[in-house]
Design an enzyme around this catalytic site. Structure first.
Site, PDB file in Angstrom:
ATOM      1  CG  ASN A   9      -1.929   1.080   1.186  1.00  0.00           C
ATOM      2  OD1 ASN A   9      -1.852   2.003   0.546  1.00  0.00           O
ATOM      3  ND2 ASN A   9      -2.934   0.615   2.015  1.00  0.00           N
ATOM      4  NE  ARG A  97      -5.114   3.568  -1.344  1.00  0.00           N
ATOM      5  CZ  ARG A  97      -4.847   4.883  -1.074  1.00  0.00           C
ATOM      6  NH1 ARG A  97      -3.534   4.724  -0.492  1.00  0.00           N
ATOM      7  NH2 ARG A  97      -5.455   5.772  -1.077  1.00  0.00           N
ATOM      8  CG  HIS A 185     -10.273   7.651   0.653  1.00  0.00           C
ATOM      9  ND1 HIS A 185     -10.570   9.010   0.924  1.00  0.00           N
ATOM     10  CD2 HIS A 185      -8.714   7.749   0.675  1.00  0.00           C
ATOM     11  CE1 HIS A 185      -9.605   9.718   1.227  1.00  0.00           C
ATOM     12  NE2 HIS A 185      -8.549   9.052   1.046  1.00  0.00           N
ATOM     13  NE  ARG A 246      -4.709  15.328  -0.157  1.00  0.00           N
ATOM     14  CZ  ARG A 246      -5.269  14.188  -0.584  1.00  0.00           C
ATOM     15  NH1 ARG A 246      -6.079  13.840  -1.418  1.00  0.00           N
ATOM     16  NH2 ARG A 246      -4.463  13.323   0.367  1.00  0.00           N
ATOM     17  CB  VAL A 337      -9.278  12.591  11.452  1.00  0.00           C
ATOM     18  CG1 VAL A 337     -10.082  13.639  12.133  1.00  0.00           C
ATOM     19  CG2 VAL A 337      -7.952  13.259  11.193  1.00  0.00           C
ATOM     20  CD  GLU A 389      -7.137   2.284   2.523  1.00  0.00           C
ATOM     21  OE1 GLU A 389      -7.645   2.978   1.997  1.00  0.00           O
ATOM     22  OE2 GLU A 389      -6.110   2.492   3.101  1.00  0.00           O
TER      23      GLU A 389
END
Length: 405
Positions: A9, A97, A185, A246, A337, A389
């Protein structure tokens, strides 16, 4: 026969890897990997931490050379304190990924030359991610030869979005040229949707969910019956929510203004929007929510503004997702988060009482994983889910290999 699946990943400044050993049947719940490695790059060097069982080793890396780093990482699988395999040839398949798969890839695929070219071509849309993903694939080729490799795309989960969610209101010719909302995502959103259905013990195809993937990058997904019907990220991972560094969505005329009045070019705009905005840009401190929280505790007003803006935009986007779904059964918080900031969860849900969202304050403060944190009388079930993931990638590799046998 057991299958050894290595998962890579790769990100722009870090890489997580792990090894799973799966048999003829696999459990719904993710097992602990047999071995895991994490590489974190600074501008000039890197550090790799590898774990297996109760053992742990740390290895310094001289420079940001992913091929050399992956080679050293693979060595730890067969030599030293964290050895788990007798030979690297015991690796049956490697899963990656890949952030952007464009319109062509809606399912995991075996990597071949055509797939590599596609990943490279799509790097212009995910410049911080696709090149690192491709570098990982090529490094495995150098180290392990012709071992089967599988690309699992973050965009694939969103491939069934209706045109009303996917098309931008600009001249239609651009949609025909591939300028559309892709969403990201997706591996996390898919996993969390399925895990949420397990936790609430309700068939996924009957649920309306919103997944809040809140890490350094942030996105929401509206999931209706297991299908992603809307999301906040778009053509690139820059659109949507305010993030760590971002900006998320802003008035596009701001960019025209900066170009005309301050001489900004594409590279300067890219740096500003992706690396100097979000929590970091507003607070002037950091893109890390933990540092924002510490600054707020010390009375920093810009940190408070950054937090309040983050929460405001998140609540607004949740409202938009609810409208797309026409209702809401489950609200999920996940990623760094989402999983660890009780303050973010509390403040977001405080603005959603009109939907019937009521948190259990004690459960929320405890930050449990894969658990309900809403009150018993809440009309919407609120969950904290630890996104997996890597396990989702390993499972996809196992399923694809079973189909091809």
């Amino acid at each position: 026969m057991d299958m050894n699946i290595l998962v890579l990943n790769a990100g722009s400044s870090s890489q997580k890897s792990c090894l799973y050993r799966l048999g003829s049947k696999i459990a719904d719940s993710p097992p602990e990997p047999l071995w895991s490695a994490h590489i974190e790059w600074s501008k000039t060097a890197g550090m790799m931490e590898v774990k297996a069982g109760g053992a742990k080793v740390a290895i310094e890396l001289a420079a940001g050379d992913s091929a050399t780093a992956i080679s050293k990482m693979l060595e730890t699988l067969v030599v030293g304190d964290v050895q788990i395999l007798d030979d690297l040839a015991d690796i049956d398949v490697v899963g990656h990924r890949v952030v952007h798969g464009g319109s062509a890839y809606s399912q995991p695929v075996l990597v071949d030359d055509e797939v590599k070219v596609a990943i490279a071509d799509l790097s212009v849309l995910a410049p911080a991610h696709n090149p690192a993903n491709l570098a990982g694939i090529e490094a495995i080729e150098l180290c392990l030869g012709n071992v089967p490799q599988v690309a699992v795309f973050d965009t694939a989960f969103h491939s069934q979005m209706p045109l009303t969610s996917a098309v931008y209101p600009i001249p239609y010719q651009f949609f025909e040229e591939g300028i559309r909302r892709y969403g990201f995502h997706g591996i996390s959103h898919d996993y969390c949707s399925r895990r949420a259905a397990q936790i609430v013990d309700t068939p996924l195809d009957t649920l309306k969910l919103i997944n809040c993937h809140l890490g350094n990058g942030c996105s929401l997904a509206a999931v209706d019956g297991g299908i992603g019907i809307d999301t906040t990220m778009g053509f690139t991972p820059l659109e949507g929510l305010m993030m760590g560094t971002r900006s998320g969505s802003i008035d596009p005329a701001i960019l025209l203004h900066l170009m005309r009045t301050k001489g900004y070019d594409a590279d300067r705009l890219d740096t500003m929007l992706n690396r100097e905005s979000g929590l970091k840009g507003v607070s002037g401190i950091s893109g890390d929510m933990r540092e924002i929280g510490a600054a707020i505790a010390n009375g920093n007003q810009r940190a408070q503004l950054a937090f309040d803006l983050y929460v405001h935009r998140l609540k607004s986007a949740i409202g938009a997702m609810v409208a797309s779904l026409g209702g809401l059964d489950v609200l999920v918080f996940t990623a760094g988060v989402g999983e660890h900031s009780a303050m973010v969860r509390e403040q977001v849900c405080r603005g959603l009482e009109f939907l019937g969202v009521t948190l259990d304050a004690a459960l929320n403060s405890a930050s449990p994983m894969d658990t309900v944190i809403s009150a018993p009388d809440s009309a919407v079930t609120v969950l904290v889910i630890h996104t997996e993931e890597d396990w989702a990638i390993a499972k996809a590799c196992w399923q694809l290999r079973q189909q091809l046998r």
